[in-house]
Design a protein around this motif. Structure first.
Motif, mmCIF file in Angstrom:
data_model
loop_
_atom_site.group_PDB
_atom_site.id
_atom_site.type_symbol
_atom_site.label_atom_id
_atom_site.label_comp_id
_atom_site.label_asym_id
_atom_site.label_seq_id
_atom_site.Cartn_x
_atom_site.Cartn_y
_atom_site.Cartn_z
ATOM 1 N N MET A 58 160.001 33.129 117.508
ATOM 2 C CA MET A 58 160.167 33.371 119.029
ATOM 3 C C MET A 58 160.212 31.873 119.853
ATOM 4 S SD MET A 58 157.978 36.513 120.106
ATOM 5 C CE MET A 58 159.131 37.448 120.858
ATOM 6 N N PRO A 59 161.118 31.688 120.722
ATOM 7 C CA PRO A 59 161.065 30.390 121.441
ATOM 8 C C PRO A 59 159.886 30.074 122.121
ATOM 9 C CG PRO A 59 162.325 32.047 122.619
ATOM 10 C CD PRO A 59 161.912 32.666 121.237
ATOM 11 N N PRO A 60 159.357 28.659 122.183
ATOM 12 C CA PRO A 60 158.222 28.638 122.953
ATOM 13 C C PRO A 60 158.188 29.021 124.569
ATOM 14 C CG PRO A 60 159.301 26.508 122.562
ATOM 15 C CD PRO A 60 160.015 27.651 121.843
ATOM 16 N N GLU A 61 157.167 29.498 125.132
ATOM 17 C CA GLU A 61 157.225 29.492 126.638
ATOM 18 C C GLU A 61 156.109 28.741 127.331
ATOM 19 O OE1 GLU A 61 156.289 33.170 129.799
ATOM 20 O OE2 GLU A 61 156.345 33.860 127.489
ATOM 21 N N PHE A 62 156.635 27.793 128.320
ATOM 22 C CA PHE A 62 155.846 26.920 129.011
ATOM 23 C C PHE A 62 155.176 27.000 130.404
ATOM 24 C CE2 PHE A 62 158.955 24.620 126.236
ATOM 25 C CZ PHE A 62 158.137 23.992 125.141
ATOM 26 N N SER A 63 154.083 26.700 130.602
ATOM 27 C CA SER A 63 153.570 27.076 131.837
ATOM 28 C C SER A 63 153.359 25.789 132.430
ATOM 29 C CB SER A 63 152.559 28.111 132.056
ATOM 30 O OG SER A 63 151.392 27.666 131.306
ATOM 31 N N THR A 64 153.234 24.694 131.808
ATOM 32 C CA THR A 64 152.804 23.287 132.563
ATOM 33 C C THR A 64 154.157 22.399 132.477
ATOM 34 O OG1 THR A 64 152.361 22.504 130.363
ATOM 35 C CG2 THR A 64 150.542 23.512 131.611
ATOM 36 N N PRO A 65 154.180 21.536 133.517
ATOM 37 C CA PRO A 65 155.242 20.542 133.450
ATOM 38 C C PRO A 65 155.374 19.613 132.174
ATOM 39 C CG PRO A 65 153.595 20.056 135.241
ATOM 40 C CD PRO A 65 153.306 21.220 134.568
ATOM 41 N N GLN A 99 155.140 20.171 129.379
ATOM 42 C CA GLN A 99 155.863 21.234 128.076
ATOM 43 C C GLN A 99 155.298 20.443 126.692
ATOM 44 O OE1 GLN A 99 159.883 22.004 128.755
ATOM 45 N NE2 GLN A 99 159.487 23.056 130.507
ATOM 46 N N LEU A 100 154.121 20.108 126.434
ATOM 47 C CA LEU A 100 153.473 19.711 125.289
ATOM 48 C C LEU A 100 153.526 20.561 124.096
ATOM 49 C CD1 LEU A 100 151.021 17.137 126.523
ATOM 50 C CD2 LEU A 100 153.258 16.799 125.807
ATOM 51 N N TRP A 101 152.870 22.005 124.496
ATOM 52 C CA TRP A 101 152.831 22.859 123.474
ATOM 53 C C TRP A 101 153.267 24.536 124.163
ATOM 54 C CZ3 TRP A 101 148.836 19.584 124.530
ATOM 55 C CH2 TRP A 101 147.812 19.992 125.373
ATOM 56 N N ASP A 102 153.221 25.325 123.552
ATOM 57 C CA ASP A 102 153.366 26.713 123.737
ATOM 58 C C ASP A 102 152.242 27.144 124.765
ATOM 59 O OD1 ASP A 102 154.889 29.076 124.083
ATOM 60 O OD2 ASP A 102 154.158 29.992 122.257
ATOM 61 N N THR A 103 152.397 27.400 126.110
ATOM 62 C CA THR A 103 151.297 27.713 126.950
ATOM 63 C C THR A 103 151.839 28.953 127.916
ATOM 64 O OG1 THR A 103 152.285 26.258 128.427
ATOM 65 C CG2 THR A 103 150.734 25.423 127.230
ATOM 66 N N PRO A 104 152.001 30.085 127.177
ATOM 67 C CA PRO A 104 152.082 31.302 128.145
ATOM 68 C C PRO A 104 151.063 31.771 128.593
ATOM 69 C CG PRO A 104 151.986 32.075 125.730
ATOM 70 C CD PRO A 104 151.801 30.384 125.843
ATOM 71 N N LEU A 105 151.134 32.370 130.023
ATOM 72 C CA LEU A 105 149.903 32.720 130.634
ATOM 73 C C LEU A 105 149.568 34.496 130.341
ATOM 74 C CD1 LEU A 105 150.801 31.199 134.124
ATOM 75 C CD2 LEU A 105 149.205 30.362 132.330
ATOM 76 N N ASP A 106 150.749 34.884 129.929
ATOM 77 C CA ASP A 106 150.621 36.387 129.638
ATOM 78 C C ASP A 106 151.671 36.871 128.536
ATOM 79 O OD1 ASP A 106 149.609 38.933 129.829
ATOM 80 O OD2 ASP A 106 149.505 38.769 131.848
ATOM 81 N N ILE A 107 151.669 38.139 128.049
ATOM 82 C CA ILE A 107 152.665 38.503 127.154
ATOM 83 C C ILE A 107 153.795 38.437 127.878
ATOM 84 C CG2 ILE A 107 150.888 39.587 125.515
ATOM 85 C CD1 ILE A 107 151.766 42.201 126.844
ATOM 86 N N SER A 108 155.146 38.355 127.186
ATOM 87 C CA SER A 108 156.367 38.380 127.680
ATOM 88 C C SER A 108 157.404 38.791 126.572
ATOM 89 C CB SER A 108 156.854 37.255 128.316
ATOM 90 O OG SER A 108 156.799 36.462 127.670
ATOM 91 N N GLY A 109 158.663 38.472 126.852
ATOM 92 C CA GLY A 109 159.529 38.814 125.865
ATOM 93 C C GLY A 109 159.543 37.732 124.924
ATOM 94 N N LYS A 110 159.098 36.554 125.433
ATOM 95 C CA LYS A 110 158.986 35.281 124.507
ATOM 96 C C LYS A 110 157.602 35.319 123.690
ATOM 97 C CE LYS A 110 162.121 32.698 127.248
ATOM 98 N NZ LYS A 110 162.098 31.413 128.108
ATOM 99 N N THR A 111 156.621 35.931 124.242
ATOM 100 C CA THR A 111 155.362 35.664 123.498
ATOM 101 C C THR A 111 154.444 37.230 123.625
ATOM 102 O OG1 THR A 111 154.994 33.496 124.855
ATOM 103 C CG2 THR A 111 153.090 34.653 124.133
#
Length: 67
Positions: A1-8, A10-22
């Motif tokens: 699955m592609p990474p999902e970023f929540s910080t500007p 974008q150093l690592w995958d940082t999802p805040l909740d489940i989604s289609g990507k996480t």
């Protein structure tokens, strides 16, 4: 699955909740000084999102989180 970023950064995958990507997110609850595991007052606990099929406390989590 592609990474999902929540910080500007974008150093690592940082999802805040489940989604289609996480599909697997483990969250941390903290209160006060976070000294006691699974304690509502001055404690901390790990919780998993509904889509997670892993153990409630995978072996890798305690090594990553130090109160």
């Amino acid at each position: 699955m592609p990474p999902e970023f929540s910080t500007p950064e974008q150093l690592w995958d940082t999802p805040l909740d489940i989604s289609g990507k996480t599909l697997n997110v483990i969250k941390v609850y903290q209160d006060g000084n976070s000294q006691t595991k699974d304690s509502e007052k001055d404690g901390f606990a790990f919780m998993r999102c509904p889509a997670c099929t892993a153990s409630i406390l995978p072996a890798c989590l305690p090594a990553r989180y130090r109160p």
